[in-house]
Design a protein around this motif. Structure first.
Motif, PDB file in Angstrom:
ATOM      1  N   ASN A  53       1.197   5.651  -7.303  1.00 27.38           N
ATOM      2  CA  ASN A  53       0.338   5.420  -8.467  1.00 27.38           C
ATOM      3  C   ASN A  53      -0.184   6.716  -9.104  1.00 27.38           C
ATOM      4  N   GLN A 103      -1.341  -7.110  -2.304  1.00 29.12           N
ATOM      5  CA  GLN A 103      -2.022  -6.351  -1.250  1.00 29.12           C
ATOM      6  C   GLN A 103      -3.331  -7.029  -0.853  1.00 29.12           C
ATOM      7  N   SER A 104      -4.125  -7.448  -1.837  1.00 28.86           N
ATOM      8  CA  SER A 104      -5.408  -8.109  -1.565  1.00 28.86           C
ATOM      9  C   SER A 104      -5.210  -9.441  -0.849  1.00 28.86           C
ATOM     10  N   SER A 162       0.831  -1.220   0.000  1.00 26.57           N
ATOM     11  CA  SER A 162       0.000   0.000   0.000  1.00 26.57           C
ATOM     12  C   SER A 162       0.856   1.258   0.000  1.00 26.57           C
ATOM     13  N   LYS A 216     -10.394  -4.539 -12.993  1.00 27.66           N
ATOM     14  CA  LYS A 216      -9.729  -3.381 -12.385  1.00 27.66           C
ATOM     15  C   LYS A 216      -9.557  -2.256 -13.391  1.00 27.66           C
ATOM     16  N   THR A 272      -2.176   1.537 -13.808  1.00 29.94           N
ATOM     17  CA  THR A 272      -2.794   0.348 -13.194  1.00 29.94           C
ATOM     18  C   THR A 272      -2.036  -0.922 -13.561  1.00 29.94           C
ATOM     19  N   LEU A 318       2.104   1.843  -3.405  1.00 26.60           N
ATOM     20  CA  LEU A 318       1.031   2.267  -4.304  1.00 26.60           C
ATOM     21  C   LEU A 318       0.673   3.744  -4.147  1.00 26.60           C
ATOM     22  N   THR A 330       1.349  -1.204 -11.702  1.00 30.51           N
ATOM     23  CA  THR A 330       1.278  -1.450 -10.254  1.00 30.51           C
ATOM     24  C   THR A 330       0.360  -2.611  -9.877  1.00 30.51           C
ATOM     25  N   TYR A 331      -0.261  -3.259 -10.861  1.00 31.64           N
ATOM     26  CA  TYR A 331      -1.265  -4.287 -10.535  1.00 31.64           C
ATOM     27  C   TYR A 331      -0.713  -5.471  -9.741  1.00 31.64           C
ATOM     28  N   GLN A 366      -1.006  -4.662  -6.264  1.00 31.72           N
ATOM     29  CA  GLN A 366      -2.389  -4.657  -5.800  1.00 31.72           C
ATOM     30  C   GLN A 366      -2.887  -6.081  -5.539  1.00 31.72           C
TER      31      GLN A 366
END
Length: 306
Positions: A173, A223-224, A167, A270, A213, A170, A216-217, A220
């Motif tokens: 971003n 992160q999830s 995070s 996304k 996106t 990110l 940086t995906y 992410q």
């Protein structure tokens, strides 16, 4: 610089409205990220599967906690920014570069303070889902407070900050997005005696967000997974080393199992969500700014040079 800061502020202000509209897309993205055994299909197919298996309102599961968290996140961001800026201006002259640095610092504080909310939100959004991965343990949270209590009791305080390191990365971003947006806008304006059209603003805003996106995906995705909490955590004594090794292991294992495509599961949903949001945001920003300057009798180009 000043315009970057203005757009980031505008993004925070409009994010809640757009989240309400595109929330099902975020649901589809999250399912694909954490449920490794769910096959990546088109976004409409994923949403149709979810509705068929879990009911019509399933794509909106966890909507209210997410909106509440967005409001809290916006409050923390703006409060931190104004406090930091007030402290900075006591002995220094205000500048666009200082605003940008303060804005990024406020973003870091926002991540550190609100990550527990997003961890809980991720759990609530996924609760009751029909997972393809049989190893995923079902949870039974009755609400936000109960989720906090159960996570603290069963996993410890540190679990509420799962996914903090991705995070923090990110936070960059929006800077990537704006850099591409401004570059594309300059290229299109070369030799054009007119203002760019609404369609052109929409397209370059969409392209800029799409690139940011995609870049940086993978972060992410990790992160999830970390927020969901159902992964084999590293046992290092050092929290930083443990976090870094967990991220490395998740990335390596995902690539080994599914190839590079495994890091981009859910990217379509996304992109639809964030690209449409960003494109509409940039379009609204440009139109509002243009109208404001016309009403004030000012030249917008003078403003953009600062």
């Amino acid at each position: 610089m000043k315009k970057l800061f203005d757009i980031i502020f505008f993004k925070y202000e409009t994010n809640n409205d757009f989240m309400c509209v595109f929330f099902p897309l975020d649901t589809a993205r999250l399912r694909l990220q954490v449920d490794e055994n769910r096959k990546a299909k088109s976004t409409p197919s994923i949403l149709a599967e979810i509705i068929k298996e879990e009911g019509l309102l399933a794509p909106y599961r966890g909507w209210f906690p997410v909106i509440c968290s967005l409001c809290c996140s916006n409050f923390v961001y703006f409060y931190c920014f104004h406090c930091l800026k007030a402290g900075w201006q006591r002995g220094n002259k205000s500048s666009s570069s200082a605003d940008l640095i303060i804005g990024m610092a406020a973003g870091v504080v926002n991540v550190l303070v609100t990550t527990p909310l997003w961890v809980v939100n991720t759990r609530l959004k996924l609760q009751g889902s029909k997972f393809r991965n049989a190893d995923i343990r079902p949870t039974n949270y009755t609400g936000i407070w109960d989720a906090f209590v159960q996570i603290l009791r069963d996993e410890g305080l540190g679990a509420l900050w799962n996914g903090t390191f991705p995070s923090l990365l990110l936070v960059l971003n929006p800077a990537i997005q704006f850099m591409i947006y401004e570059g594309l806008k300059r290229q299109l304006r070369r030799g054009l005696p007119r203002e760019l059209s609404s369609v052109e603003f929409f397209i370059i805003g969409a392209v800029a967000k799409a690139v940011a996106t995609i870049v940086t995906y993978p972060l992410q995705t990790i992160q999830s997974i970390l927020r969901f909490g159902q992964f084999n955590e590293s046992k290092d004594k050092s929290k930083l080393l443990s976090s870094l090794r967990s991220i490395k292991c998740l990335l390596v294992n995902r690539v080994r199992k599914y190839g590079m495509a495994g890091l981009f599961k859910g990217l379509e949903a996304k992109l639809l969500q964030t690209v449409l949001t960003a494109a509409l945001m940039f379009l609204l920003y440009e139109k509002i700014a243009s109208c404001t300057f016309r009403v004030m009798g000012l030249n917008k180009n003078v403003y953009e040079k600062h």
